[in-house]
Write an enzyme that holds these catalytic residues in place. Sequence first.
Site, PDB file in Angstrom:
ATOM      1  N   GLY A  84      50.525  57.912  80.082  1.00 31.69           N
ATOM      2  CA  GLY A  84      50.817  59.133  79.335  1.00 31.69           C
ATOM      3  C   GLY A  84      49.939  59.260  78.109  1.00 31.69           C
ATOM      4  N   GLU A  85      50.507  59.787  77.032  1.00 27.52           N
ATOM      5  CA  GLU A  85      49.738  60.013  75.814  1.00 27.52           C
ATOM      6  C   GLU A  85      49.339  58.710  75.124  1.00 27.52           C
ATOM      7  OE1 GLU A  85      50.708  63.646  73.362  1.00 27.52           O
ATOM      8  OE2 GLU A  85      52.597  63.427  74.447  1.00 27.52           O
ATOM      9  N   LYS A  86      49.925  57.578  75.540  1.00 27.23           N
ATOM     10  CA  LYS A  86      49.606  56.295  74.913  1.00 27.23           C
ATOM     11  C   LYS A  86      48.354  55.660  75.508  1.00 27.23           C
ATOM     12  CE  LYS A  86      54.464  55.301  73.869  1.00 27.23           C
ATOM     13  NZ  LYS A  86      55.596  54.368  74.109  1.00 27.23           N
ATOM     14  N   ALA A  87      47.824  56.225  76.592  1.00 37.89           N
ATOM     15  CA  ALA A  87      46.631  55.656  77.217  1.00 37.89           C
ATOM     16  C   ALA A  87      45.446  55.779  76.260  1.00 37.89           C
ATOM     17  CB  ALA A  87      46.320  56.382  78.520  1.00 37.89           C
ATOM     18  N   PRO A  88      44.556  54.774  76.255  1.00 41.56           N
ATOM     19  CA  PRO A  88      43.410  54.834  75.328  1.00 41.56           C
ATOM     20  C   PRO A  88      42.457  55.979  75.642  1.00 41.56           C
ATOM     21  CG  PRO A  88      43.193  53.002  76.879  1.00 41.56           C
ATOM     22  CD  PRO A  88      44.570  53.542  77.052  1.00 41.56           C
ATOM     23  N   ASN A  89      42.282  56.266  76.920  1.00 38.15           N
ATOM     24  CA  ASN A  89      41.443  57.383  77.334  1.00 38.15           C
ATOM     25  C   ASN A  89      42.262  58.228  78.303  1.00 38.15           C
ATOM     26  OD1 ASN A  89      38.743  56.515  76.140  1.00 38.15           O
ATOM     27  ND2 ASN A  89      39.315  54.721  77.334  1.00 38.15           N
ATOM     28  N   LEU A  90      42.576  59.434  77.902  1.00 39.62           N
ATOM     29  CA  LEU A  90      43.524  60.250  78.657  1.00 39.62           C
ATOM     30  C   LEU A  90      42.866  60.923  79.847  1.00 39.62           C
ATOM     31  CD1 LEU A  90      45.450  61.942  75.705  1.00 39.62           C
ATOM     32  CD2 LEU A  90      46.119  59.936  77.039  1.00 39.62           C
ATOM     33  N   LYS A 123      38.718  63.096  82.575  1.00 39.22           N
ATOM     34  CA  LYS A 123      38.947  61.921  81.737  1.00 39.22           C
ATOM     35  C   LYS A 123      38.298  62.145  80.383  1.00 39.22           C
ATOM     36  CE  LYS A 123      38.641  56.986  81.235  1.00 39.22           C
ATOM     37  NZ  LYS A 123      38.473  55.677  81.832  1.00 39.22           N
ATOM     38  N   ASP A 131      38.819  47.145  86.801  1.00 45.53           N
ATOM     39  CA  ASP A 131      40.279  47.226  86.775  1.00 45.53           C
ATOM     40  C   ASP A 131      40.855  47.897  88.019  1.00 45.53           C
ATOM     41  OD1 ASP A 131      42.680  46.645  85.627  1.00 45.53           O
ATOM     42  OD2 ASP A 131      42.709  48.329  84.246  1.00 45.53           O
TER      43      ASP A 131
END
Length: 504
Positions: free
Chosen positions: A75-81, A96, A190
């Site tokens: 969600g919004e906590k991802a480093p790259n949205l 991205k 990853d």
Amino acid sequence: MGCCESSFQTETHPEKDQSRKQQQEPRNHNQAGPGAGADDPDVANGVPSFTEFSLADLKAATNNFSSDNIVSESGEKAPNLVYKGRLQNRKWIAVKKFTKTAWPDSKQFVDEACGVGKLRHRRLANLIGYCCDGDERLLVAEYMINDTLAKHLFHWENQTIEWAMRLRVATCIAEALDYCSSEGHPLYHDLNAYRVLFDEDGDPRLSCFGLMKNSRDGKSYSTNLAYTPPEYLRNGRVTPESVIYSFGTVLLDLLSGKHIPPSHALDMIRGKNIMVLMDSHLEGKFSTEEATVVVELASQCLQYEPRERPSVKNLVATLAPLQTKPDVPSYVMLGISKYEEAPPTPQRPLSAMGEACSRLDLTAIHQILVMNHYKDDEGTNELSFQEWTQQMRDMLEARKRGDYAFRDKDFKTAIDCYSQFIDVGTMVSPTVFARRSLCYLFSDQPDAALADAMQAQIVNPEWPTAFYMQSVALAKLDMHKDAADMLNEATGLEEKKQRVVKGS
């Protein structure tokens, strides 16, 4: 900015300004690699060539990068949205958006993106473009409508993924990795169940985003250390063998239906507890022989020493013979309905004013307002004889000077004169508000322009021009969804007005 010859693609976890080239057409780089590339009929159909997008294009597609459009796994906590979006041609895309410090060297970013943009394969969610504008770094890929392997494997609602489909997923991802490796892109960052996506037919695809790191110097693995290749923990480098290790963790996911640490799984495999490893939700509906082959392959992939792991070609050679039900569509095996795109809402034909506003063509809007003069103000003012005072004559004189300045495109003077007229308040004129709104747009003051357009609507709630001017101002404020809604409302009012005229 040119497109170079290197390679690249980044990560997607799709589960969950105005640009310096705002009106520029996307630049077509026509980069398709050999092999299963753009000339392959299985791949080329529906996959656009790699292009450069303007920031305005992507803002419009994602509703100004609305939080409602975020599909990143964190969600919004991802480093790259990652956002889902829709282009004007109605094609869905995944965008991205990197953090502003992720790729300080714009040339390096573009070179990397262009390299990955050459890849075209039916097993990939292909990279179709990029944007490099100021500090912004964005990648654009095909959007996969049917979620991720993680969603279907770990968070399913109606039914778990059947065994034959799990084998299909494993084979398709191995084929994707084999293709990327053969095209000079052996590194995938990853690899996990969130990188495996399902298209409209339910077929598995590998996200192109994993072919690139999150940043020039950033980490290649965002998962728990328990799932990270041991050599990466030692030296921080991703190798082709590291990708095989990560593929082994995905095989464990498919076997167990859970995201279990490799060390735990290997203990079960060494103890011959293969049946304990298998997903209980399969209810025994799988071939023990096939499961044994996959378990053995996973064990090989997860070897501590990189040189002891199989190659990507070995992965394909081992998994391909296990394929069953080749004629059964993937969406059937996933237990989902085949995705059908809803037909687009018929577009209303636009008037000259509508066309000009949809193009944000301020010059054309100016010509139309000059030609229309004050014909739309009829009935908005009823003045008594007593109101024709010297103040009224002065006010009308100010409006006349404003009209001359407006006609001659002296917008600063027009704003001053129209403001004198409006501030007196004896007369209200929607046309004056619309004209001053356009003057503000020419003067790069879209907030003031929107306020005047709204005032014009208050004076005359059924006046299409008031809505058209709001549409342009909203677009200039990057509120593209609201702008489109307002444009549609203006067109509807025009149609209503024409029906009234025809019926009279």
